[in-house]
Motif scaffolding. Structure first.
Motif, PDB file in Angstrom:
ATOM      1  N   LYS A  12       0.834  -1.205   0.000  1.00 20.95           N
ATOM      2  CA  LYS A  12       0.000   0.000   0.000  1.00 20.95           C
ATOM      3  C   LYS A  12       0.870   1.257   0.000  1.00 20.95           C
ATOM      4  CE  LYS A  12      -4.027   2.017   0.188  1.00 20.95           C
ATOM      5  NZ  LYS A  12      -4.820   2.105  -1.020  1.00 20.95           N
ATOM      6  N   GLN A  13       1.919   1.260   0.805  1.00 22.51           N
ATOM      7  CA  GLN A  13       2.808   2.418   0.853  1.00 22.51           C
ATOM      8  C   GLN A  13       3.495   2.645  -0.499  1.00 22.51           C
ATOM      9  OE1 GLN A  13       5.319   2.842   4.430  1.00 22.51           O
ATOM     10  NE2 GLN A  13       4.171   1.099   5.242  1.00 22.51           N
ATOM     11  N   ILE A  14       3.907   1.550  -1.144  1.00 22.79           N
ATOM     12  CA  ILE A  14       4.552   1.667  -2.451  1.00 22.79           C
ATOM     13  C   ILE A  14       3.544   2.193  -3.488  1.00 22.79           C
ATOM     14  CG2 ILE A  14       5.631   0.378  -4.348  1.00 22.79           C
ATOM     15  CD1 ILE A  14       7.535   0.578  -2.041  1.00 22.79           C
ATOM     16  N   GLU A  15       2.343   1.634  -3.494  1.00 18.89           N
ATOM     17  CA  GLU A  15       1.309   2.096  -4.433  1.00 18.89           C
ATOM     18  C   GLU A  15       1.071   3.593  -4.274  1.00 18.89           C
ATOM     19  OE1 GLU A  15      -2.154  -0.209  -3.530  1.00 18.89           O
ATOM     20  OE2 GLU A  15      -1.407  -1.980  -4.597  1.00 18.89           O
ATOM     21  N   GLU A  16       0.870   4.031  -3.050  1.00 19.27           N
ATOM     22  CA  GLU A  16       0.590   5.447  -2.796  1.00 19.27           C
ATOM     23  C   GLU A  16       1.795   6.318  -3.118  1.00 19.27           C
ATOM     24  OE1 GLU A  16      -1.028   5.813   1.158  1.00 19.27           O
ATOM     25  OE2 GLU A  16      -2.782   4.615   0.642  1.00 19.27           O
ATOM     26  N   GLY A  17       2.991   5.818  -2.844  1.00 20.26           N
ATOM     27  CA  GLY A  17       4.202   6.571  -3.165  1.00 20.26           C
ATOM     28  C   GLY A  17       4.375   6.753  -4.656  1.00 20.26           C
ATOM     29  N   ARG A  30      10.531   5.275 -12.810  1.00 20.74           N
ATOM     30  CA  ARG A  30      11.281   4.236 -12.098  1.00 20.74           C
ATOM     31  C   ARG A  30      11.590   4.770 -10.702  1.00 20.74           C
ATOM     32  NH1 ARG A  30       9.616   0.766 -15.048  1.00 20.74           N
ATOM     33  NH2 ARG A  30      10.545   0.305 -17.018  1.00 20.74           N
ATOM     34  N   TYR A  31      11.586   3.856  -9.725  1.00 18.32           N
ATOM     35  CA  TYR A  31      11.739   4.283  -8.336  1.00 18.32           C
ATOM     36  C   TYR A  31      12.615   3.311  -7.562  1.00 18.32           C
ATOM     37  CZ  TYR A  31       7.590   6.822  -9.787  1.00 18.32           C
ATOM     38  OH  TYR A  31       6.708   7.611 -10.473  1.00 18.32           O
ATOM     39  N   LEU A  32      13.166   3.813  -6.463  1.00 17.05           N
ATOM     40  CA  LEU A  32      13.854   2.991  -5.475  1.00 17.05           C
ATOM     41  C   LEU A  32      12.967   2.929  -4.240  1.00 17.05           C
ATOM     42  CD1 LEU A  32      17.426   4.542  -5.733  1.00 17.05           C
ATOM     43  CD2 LEU A  32      16.649   2.365  -6.700  1.00 17.05           C
ATOM     44  N   ALA A  33      12.778   1.745  -3.704  1.00 19.53           N
ATOM     45  CA  ALA A  33      12.024   1.603  -2.452  1.00 19.53           C
ATOM     46  C   ALA A  33      12.998   1.857  -1.305  1.00 19.53           C
ATOM     47  CB  ALA A  33      11.420   0.211  -2.351  1.00 19.53           C
ATOM     48  N   TYR A  34      12.644   2.789  -0.454  1.00 18.57           N
ATOM     49  CA  TYR A  34      13.521   3.211   0.639  1.00 18.57           C
ATOM     50  C   TYR A  34      13.007   2.656   1.960  1.00 18.57           C
ATOM     51  CZ  TYR A  34      15.778   6.463   3.899  1.00 18.57           C
ATOM     52  OH  TYR A  34      16.482   7.016   4.921  1.00 18.57           O
ATOM     53  N   ASN A  53      10.433  -8.312  -0.993  1.00 15.60           N
ATOM     54  CA  ASN A  53       9.768  -8.805  -2.193  1.00 15.60           C
ATOM     55  C   ASN A  53       8.452  -8.083  -2.468  1.00 15.60           C
ATOM     56  OD1 ASN A  53      11.778 -10.573  -2.946  1.00 15.60           O
ATOM     57  ND2 ASN A  53      10.890 -12.289  -1.828  1.00 15.60           N
ATOM     58  N   GLN A  54       7.784  -7.605  -1.425  1.00 20.67           N
ATOM     59  CA  GLN A  54       6.568  -6.821  -1.643  1.00 20.67           C
ATOM     60  C   GLN A  54       6.873  -5.580  -2.477  1.00 20.67           C
ATOM     61  OE1 GLN A  54       3.937  -6.054   1.730  1.00 20.67           O
ATOM     62  NE2 GLN A  54       4.929  -7.749   2.794  1.00 20.67           N
ATOM     63  N   ALA A  55       8.008  -4.958  -2.203  1.00 20.91           N
ATOM     64  CA  ALA A  55       8.405  -3.775  -2.973  1.00 20.91           C
ATOM     65  C   ALA A  55       8.866  -4.167  -4.375  1.00 20.91           C
ATOM     66  CB  ALA A  55       9.508  -3.023  -2.247  1.00 20.91           C
ATOM     67  N   LEU A  56       9.605  -5.247  -4.478  1.00 19.28           N
ATOM     68  CA  LEU A  56      10.162  -5.646  -5.770  1.00 19.28           C
ATOM     69  C   LEU A  56       9.123  -6.223  -6.724  1.00 19.28           C
ATOM     70  CD1 LEU A  56      13.511  -7.185  -4.499  1.00 19.28           C
ATOM     71  CD2 LEU A  56      13.189  -5.006  -5.714  1.00 19.28           C
ATOM     72  N   PHE A  58       6.651  -4.636  -7.785  1.00 19.49           N
ATOM     73  CA  PHE A  58       6.247  -3.531  -8.642  1.00 19.49           C
ATOM     74  C   PHE A  58       7.278  -3.347  -9.751  1.00 19.49           C
ATOM     75  CE2 PHE A  58       4.040  -2.758  -4.733  1.00 19.49           C
ATOM     76  CZ  PHE A  58       2.838  -2.176  -5.105  1.00 19.49           C
ATOM     77  N   PRO A  59       6.861  -3.378 -11.013  1.00 20.46           N
ATOM     78  CA  PRO A  59       7.831  -3.209 -12.105  1.00 20.46           C
ATOM     79  C   PRO A  59       8.511  -1.843 -12.093  1.00 20.46           C
ATOM     80  CG  PRO A  59       5.574  -3.371 -12.964  1.00 20.46           C
ATOM     81  CD  PRO A  59       5.505  -3.603 -11.483  1.00 20.46           C
ATOM     82  N   GLU A  60       7.872  -0.853 -11.484  1.00 23.53           N
ATOM     83  CA  GLU A  60       8.469   0.489 -11.413  1.00 23.53           C
ATOM     84  C   GLU A  60       9.613   0.565 -10.407  1.00 23.53           C
ATOM     85  OE1 GLU A  60       3.943   1.023 -11.942  1.00 23.53           O
ATOM     86  OE2 GLU A  60       5.255  -0.216 -10.726  1.00 23.53           O
ATOM     87  N   ILE A  61       9.675  -0.369  -9.494  1.00 21.93           N
ATOM     88  CA  ILE A  61      10.741  -0.387  -8.475  1.00 21.93           C
ATOM     89  C   ILE A  61      11.958  -1.072  -9.072  1.00 21.93           C
ATOM     90  CG2 ILE A  61      11.429  -1.198  -6.181  1.00 21.93           C
ATOM     91  CD1 ILE A  61       9.297   0.989  -6.068  1.00 21.93           C
ATOM     92  N   THR A  62      13.043  -0.326  -9.200  1.00 22.11           N
ATOM     93  CA  THR A  62      14.250  -0.873  -9.814  1.00 22.11           C
ATOM     94  C   THR A  62      15.336  -1.218  -8.812  1.00 22.11           C
ATOM     95  OG1 THR A  62      15.113   1.338 -10.227  1.00 22.11           O
ATOM     96  CG2 THR A  62      13.827   0.313 -11.995  1.00 22.11           C
ATOM     97  N   GLY A  63      15.100  -0.924  -7.544  1.00 16.08           N
ATOM     98  CA  GLY A  63      16.087  -1.250  -6.526  1.00 16.08           C
ATOM     99  C   GLY A  63      15.591  -0.892  -5.146  1.00 16.08           C
TER     100      GLY A  63
END
Length: 82
Positions: A12-17, A30-34, A53-56, A58-63
């Protein structure tokens, strides 16, 4: 940021971010999950993999950017990251 609240799932946090930054920075795609500093490597590796893995997913998350401390990381986790 306001979309990052501990009671929300990582997904949810990644989606909203992504939604927030897509509106604010229209050219961003493209984004990095922090994962906040202090220690995001303190838990057992299998638990951490579930979170990362929840963050990864998302195809937009590259690292990932993962805050930790030297006393909260071991060879097993370093091997996973490599």
């Amino acid at each position: 940021p306001s979309y990052c609240q501990p009671e929300k799932s990582i997904r949810k946090q990644i989606e909203e971010g992504i939604e927030f930054h897509a509106r604010r920075y229209r050219r961003a795609n493209r984004y990095l999950a922090y994962f906040q500093p202090y220690s995001n490597t303190y838990a057992p590796l299998e638990s951490l993999k579930e979170i990362y893995n929840q963050a990864l997913e998302f195809p937009e998350i590259t690292g990932l950017v993962i805050g930790t401390r030297p006393d909260c990381i071991d060879e097993e986790k370093l091997e996973y990251f490599s």
